[in-house]
Write a protein that holds these residues in place. Structure first.
Motif, PDB file in Angstrom:
ATOM      1  N   ARG A  24       4.562  -3.115  -8.811  1.00 45.75           N
ATOM      2  CA  ARG A  24       5.340  -3.933  -7.882  1.00 45.75           C
ATOM      3  C   ARG A  24       5.269  -3.317  -6.478  1.00 45.75           C
ATOM      4  NH1 ARG A  24      10.509  -6.861  -8.259  1.00 45.75           N
ATOM      5  NH2 ARG A  24      10.473  -6.462 -10.509  1.00 45.75           N
ATOM      6  N   VAL A  25       5.097  -4.152  -5.463  1.00 47.69           N
ATOM      7  CA  VAL A  25       5.144  -3.693  -4.076  1.00 47.69           C
ATOM      8  C   VAL A  25       6.587  -3.823  -3.603  1.00 47.69           C
ATOM      9  CG1 VAL A  25       4.285  -4.021  -1.728  1.00 47.69           C
ATOM     10  CG2 VAL A  25       2.776  -4.471  -3.683  1.00 47.69           C
ATOM     11  N   PRO A  26       7.272  -2.728  -3.288  1.00 45.55           N
ATOM     12  CA  PRO A  26       8.681  -2.815  -2.883  1.00 45.55           C
ATOM     13  C   PRO A  26       8.871  -3.691  -1.648  1.00 45.55           C
ATOM     14  CG  PRO A  26       8.050  -0.541  -3.336  1.00 45.55           C
ATOM     15  CD  PRO A  26       6.778  -1.346  -3.310  1.00 45.55           C
ATOM     16  N   GLU A  27      10.025  -4.313  -1.546  1.00 46.31           N
ATOM     17  CA  GLU A  27      10.337  -5.121  -0.372  1.00 46.31           C
ATOM     18  C   GLU A  27      10.301  -4.252   0.877  1.00 46.31           C
ATOM     19  OE1 GLU A  27      13.879  -7.375  -0.610  1.00 46.31           O
ATOM     20  OE2 GLU A  27      13.456  -8.175  -2.616  1.00 46.31           O
ATOM     21  N   GLY A  28       9.703  -4.792   1.920  1.00 47.19           N
ATOM     22  CA  GLY A  28       9.586  -4.062   3.178  1.00 47.19           C
ATOM     23  C   GLY A  28       8.346  -3.201   3.274  1.00 47.19           C
ATOM     24  N   MET A  29       7.616  -3.020   2.185  1.00 50.28           N
ATOM     25  CA  MET A  29       6.376  -2.234   2.208  1.00 50.28           C
ATOM     26  C   MET A  29       5.200  -3.159   2.494  1.00 50.28           C
ATOM     27  SD  MET A  29       4.656   0.198  -0.766  1.00 50.28           S
ATOM     28  CE  MET A  29       5.912   1.472  -0.660  1.00 50.28           C
ATOM     29  N   SER A  30       4.416  -2.825   3.481  1.00 43.92           N
ATOM     30  CA  SER A  30       3.244  -3.622   3.848  1.00 43.92           C
ATOM     31  C   SER A  30       2.007  -3.044   3.177  1.00 43.92           C
ATOM     32  CB  SER A  30       3.059  -3.624   5.374  1.00 43.92           C
ATOM     33  OG  SER A  30       1.909  -4.350   5.734  1.00 43.92           O
ATOM     34  N   LEU A  31       1.276  -3.884   2.457  1.00 40.62           N
ATOM     35  CA  LEU A  31       0.099  -3.411   1.719  1.00 40.62           C
ATOM     36  C   LEU A  31      -0.983  -4.465   1.724  1.00 40.62           C
ATOM     37  CD1 LEU A  31      -1.261  -1.329  -0.200  1.00 40.62           C
ATOM     38  CD2 LEU A  31      -0.226  -2.605  -2.092  1.00 40.62           C
ATOM     39  N   VAL A  39       1.295   6.237  -6.784  1.00 42.39           N
ATOM     40  CA  VAL A  39       2.043   5.501  -7.799  1.00 42.39           C
ATOM     41  C   VAL A  39       2.590   6.467  -8.844  1.00 42.39           C
ATOM     42  CG1 VAL A  39       0.595   3.455  -7.509  1.00 42.39           C
ATOM     43  CG2 VAL A  39       0.005   5.135  -9.254  1.00 42.39           C
ATOM     44  N   PRO A  40       3.686   6.112  -9.515  1.00 38.93           N
ATOM     45  CA  PRO A  40       4.144   6.892 -10.671  1.00 38.93           C
ATOM     46  C   PRO A  40       3.324   6.487 -11.887  1.00 38.93           C
ATOM     47  CG  PRO A  40       5.650   5.080 -10.264  1.00 38.93           C
ATOM     48  CD  PRO A  40       4.606   5.018  -9.175  1.00 38.93           C
ATOM     49  N   PHE A  41       2.873   7.465 -12.659  1.00 34.32           N
ATOM     50  CA  PHE A  41       2.000   7.140 -13.785  1.00 34.32           C
ATOM     51  C   PHE A  41       2.409   7.928 -15.025  1.00 34.32           C
ATOM     52  CE2 PHE A  41      -1.907   7.631 -16.329  1.00 34.32           C
ATOM     53  CZ  PHE A  41      -2.207   6.277 -16.520  1.00 34.32           C
ATOM     54  N   GLY A  42       2.344   7.261 -16.147  1.00 28.16           N
ATOM     55  CA  GLY A  42       2.617   7.915 -17.418  1.00 28.16           C
ATOM     56  C   GLY A  42       4.099   8.043 -17.710  1.00 28.16           C
ATOM     57  N   LEU A  66       5.308   0.858  -6.459  1.00 32.92           N
ATOM     58  CA  LEU A  66       4.483   1.810  -5.712  1.00 32.92           C
ATOM     59  C   LEU A  66       5.374   2.872  -5.088  1.00 32.92           C
ATOM     60  CD1 LEU A  66       2.097  -0.596  -3.730  1.00 32.92           C
ATOM     61  CD2 LEU A  66       1.558   0.660  -5.817  1.00 32.92           C
ATOM     62  N   SER A  67       4.848   4.102  -4.990  1.00 36.60           N
ATOM     63  CA  SER A  67       5.606   5.176  -4.333  1.00 36.60           C
ATOM     64  C   SER A  67       5.417   5.141  -2.818  1.00 36.60           C
ATOM     65  CB  SER A  67       5.177   6.540  -4.879  1.00 36.60           C
ATOM     66  OG  SER A  67       5.427   6.633  -6.259  1.00 36.60           O
ATOM     67  N   SER A  68       4.166   4.969  -2.371  1.00 35.45           N
ATOM     68  CA  SER A  68       3.893   4.958  -0.931  1.00 35.45           C
ATOM     69  C   SER A  68       2.539   4.340  -0.665  1.00 35.45           C
ATOM     70  CB  SER A  68       3.943   6.385  -0.353  1.00 35.45           C
ATOM     71  OG  SER A  68       2.858   7.163  -0.849  1.00 35.45           O
ATOM     72  N   VAL A  69       2.326   3.951   0.587  1.00 31.46           N
ATOM     73  CA  VAL A  69       1.030   3.474   1.059  1.00 31.46           C
ATOM     74  C   VAL A  69       0.464   4.547   1.978  1.00 31.46           C
ATOM     75  CG1 VAL A  69      -0.213   1.688   2.326  1.00 31.46           C
ATOM     76  CG2 VAL A  69       1.724   1.065   0.890  1.00 31.46           C
ATOM     77  N   VAL A  70      -0.748   5.007   1.692  1.00 35.06           N
ATOM     78  CA  VAL A  70      -1.335   6.116   2.441  1.00 35.06           C
ATOM     79  C   VAL A  70      -1.977   5.641   3.735  1.00 35.06           C
ATOM     80  CG1 VAL A  70      -3.077   7.945   2.361  1.00 35.06           C
ATOM     81  CG2 VAL A  70      -1.715   7.422   0.327  1.00 35.06           C
ATOM     82  N   ASP A  71      -2.670   4.502   3.695  1.00 33.22           N
ATOM     83  CA  ASP A  71      -3.461   4.033   4.837  1.00 33.22           C
ATOM     84  C   ASP A  71      -2.762   2.878   5.547  1.00 33.22           C
ATOM     85  OD1 ASP A  71      -5.812   5.740   4.144  1.00 33.22           O
ATOM     86  OD2 ASP A  71      -5.858   4.430   2.389  1.00 33.22           O
TER      87      ASP A  71
END
Length: 236
Positions: A24-31, A39-42, A66-71
């Motif tokens: 899921r892309v959190p609200e307010g996160m642009s991707l 991302v959190p995994f496992g 998602l945890s964060s967007v790098v780029d």
């Protein structure tokens, strides 16, 4: 409920687990597709680096976020993402291996984790062993400490459950930072000593593989170590 989701290819995924994972892309996160994400995994939700291969709207029930967007902008456009899929299907590599071949050389991301006390932990009075040592160490430092520094200082293994247990108990706060890591494309070049123009000029005793290296450099004049190892079939 329809939400914005990303289908992510994970770095360092084994063939057994190499597929696209939906987040899921959190609200307010642009991707946008083509951007790298964390991302959190496992089961332990360990942070992993990946790249968004697709961004779309779909049912988001049960999906992790998602945890964060790098780029800030996509590194690969739609055509290159399609090429990455083609490479994966036709060369038997993993998704991210295909992506890595299309990225500029030396571009990477350094994921760093820090720990700090969430508050003055009264719970620490009842803790024992490694957990108590962790609390006492962080109290002495008085600031966030990088994970590798903490583990080395206390002689703990990288897979020690103590840190995660303290985080779940609300005693520690864990933060994650993704830093761009762009390395210069440095190459080590080699050439023959002055005065050596051909193999017969070499007076010292050398092995057969060393003779192959000398012969190659006689023909090329100069080459990178990587090129010499490849064309002369020798190790560094």
């Amino acid at each position: 409920m329809m939400v914005q989701t990303a289908r992510v290819a994970l770095e360092n995924a084994s063939l057994q687990y190499d597929r696209l994972y939906s987040y899921r892309v959190p609200e307010g996160m642009s991707l946008l597709a083509g951007c790298r994400v964390t991302v959190p995994f496992g089961a332990g939700n360990r942070t992993r680096l990946g790249i968004a291969m697709e961004v779309s709207q779909e049912e988001g029930e049960g999906l992790k976020s998602l945890s964060s967007v790098v780029d800030t902008a996509p590194l690969l456009n739609g055509e290159l993402l399609g090429l990455a899929r083609w490479l994966r299907e036709n060369t038997f590599c993993c998704y991210y291996d295909a992506v890595r071949t299309l990225l500029p050389p030396g571009m990477g991301v350094d994921l760093r984790y820090t720990y700090e006390l969430s508050r003055e932990p009264q719970e620490a009075l009842t803790l024992e062993g490694d957990q108590k040592r962790i609390i006492e160490y962080l109290q002495g430092r008085g600031k966030p400490v990088r994970e590798e520094t903490l583990l080395a200082a206390l002689g703990l293994a990288a897979d020690s459950p103590c840190l995660q247990d303290l985080c779940r108990a609300g005693i520690l706060l864990k933060s994650q930072e993704a830093r761009q890591k762009i390395l210069d494309g440095r190459q080590v070049m080699v050439r023959l000593e002055d005065g050596i123009q051909e193999l017969s000029d070499v007076t010292a005793k050398i092995t057969a593989k060393q003779r192959d290296v000398v012969q190659l450099l006689c023909e090329t004049g100069e080459a990178s170590v990587k090129e010499v190892c490849y064309f002369a079939a020798v190790g560094r």
